[in-house]
Scaffold this active site. Sequence first.
Site, PDB file in Angstrom:
ATOM      1  N   TYR A 138       0.841  -1.198   0.000  1.00 60.46           N
ATOM      2  CA  TYR A 138       0.000   0.000   0.000  1.00 60.46           C
ATOM      3  C   TYR A 138       0.876   1.249   0.000  1.00 60.46           C
ATOM      4  O   TYR A 138       1.593   1.517   0.958  1.00 60.46           O
ATOM      5  CB  TYR A 138      -0.899  -0.027   1.238  1.00 60.46           C
ATOM      6  CG  TYR A 138      -1.914   1.086   1.335  1.00 60.46           C
ATOM      7  CD1 TYR A 138      -2.210   1.919   0.271  1.00 60.46           C
ATOM      8  CD2 TYR A 138      -2.618   1.284   2.516  1.00 60.46           C
ATOM      9  CE1 TYR A 138      -3.155   2.921   0.368  1.00 60.46           C
ATOM     10  CE2 TYR A 138      -3.576   2.287   2.625  1.00 60.46           C
ATOM     11  CZ  TYR A 138      -3.830   3.099   1.557  1.00 60.46           C
ATOM     12  OH  TYR A 138      -4.763   4.096   1.670  1.00 60.46           O
ATOM     13  N   LYS A 167      -1.400  -1.271  -4.129  1.00 60.39           N
ATOM     14  CA  LYS A 167      -2.482  -0.298  -4.064  1.00 60.39           C
ATOM     15  C   LYS A 167      -1.858   1.088  -4.171  1.00 60.39           C
ATOM     16  O   LYS A 167      -1.125   1.523  -3.276  1.00 60.39           O
ATOM     17  CB  LYS A 167      -3.263  -0.432  -2.751  1.00 60.39           C
ATOM     18  CG  LYS A 167      -4.360   0.617  -2.585  1.00 60.39           C
ATOM     19  CD  LYS A 167      -4.999   0.515  -1.204  1.00 60.39           C
ATOM     20  CE  LYS A 167      -6.047   1.618  -1.017  1.00 60.39           C
ATOM     21  NZ  LYS A 167      -6.622   1.621   0.353  1.00 60.39           N
ATOM     22  N   ILE A 209      -9.563  -0.964  -4.637  1.00 59.02           N
ATOM     23  CA  ILE A 209      -9.867  -0.981  -3.207  1.00 59.02           C
ATOM     24  C   ILE A 209     -10.699   0.256  -2.935  1.00 59.02           C
ATOM     25  O   ILE A 209     -10.205   1.379  -2.895  1.00 59.02           O
ATOM     26  CB  ILE A 209      -8.592  -1.035  -2.361  1.00 59.02           C
ATOM     27  CG1 ILE A 209      -7.823  -2.330  -2.686  1.00 59.02           C
ATOM     28  CG2 ILE A 209      -8.940  -0.974  -0.875  1.00 59.02           C
ATOM     29  CD1 ILE A 209      -6.628  -2.595  -1.816  1.00 59.02           C
TER      30      ILE A 209
END
Length: 300
Positions: A138, A167, A209
Amino acid sequence: MNNASFWRGVLPAITTPFTAEGEVDHDFLAKHAKALVDAGSTAIVPLGSLGEGATLTFDAKLAILDTLVAAVDGRVPVVPGIAALSTREAVELARAAKACGCGGLMALPPYVYSTDWREMGAHMRAVIGATDLPVIFYNNPVAYRTDFTPRQIAELAGEFPNLQAVKESSGDIRRFAALKEVLGERLVLLVGMDDLIVEGLAMGAEGWIAGVVNAFPEESVRLFEQARDGGYAAARELYEWSLPLLRMDTVPKFVQLIKLMQAQAGLGSERVRAPRLLLAGAEREEALQVIDQAIATRGR
């Protein structure tokens, strides 16, 4: 283990519901997760920023994971955000998540402390290497003040076969091209900011997401599918309807805004944990105008 299929689709960053007494509402959490899966989500991602993970104790996080693993019952994986003040706690949480049946992890840099690649890289290596579960890396420099470059992410991808996805939440659409340049097809790219979903898919992302999905699950899945299959031309009408909502995912009070959406849509409560407070005054009224307009015109 590379390129697991559940990264390809809508992965809700599920909110954490609270009772009137301020405790985690496990009954609603289970129902909400099932509804998101029924709408077509491919994984459930708890304990992130939208899930108010920083306000939860270690034991509360594990209880949430137990509830979600039981609720989805193997239909999709539970992929918790792994974030903590210390590397040691993050590693312990990663191992505990595997023990309770989670199907993957989302690795975050540490809360509060942000420094150079040597230290931040060491933290991420410890979390990624703590288990053999597939991992999402992330990158969110806006929220966590640590910006991992595409080459740094590629370095870790070369070391850890279980690192499967990234992400990307820098807000810079050019990052998708830069990641593809150094990674090729090694990692699945995931959009991490709601109002970049159509652009991100056009640049090679394969998963999302998502935040607004908590309040508008069917529309979010449909938007993803339209943009994936037909690009902007196919998704334009729904994207234009969605954008005022999606933009609420990218501001400091995004948790309060998305929970207010849930309350208005009949899919949850707007309760949050301090230091967050419920929206009030003109700020609340402006948000309600946007949300109620979207509800009044949905499906048209």
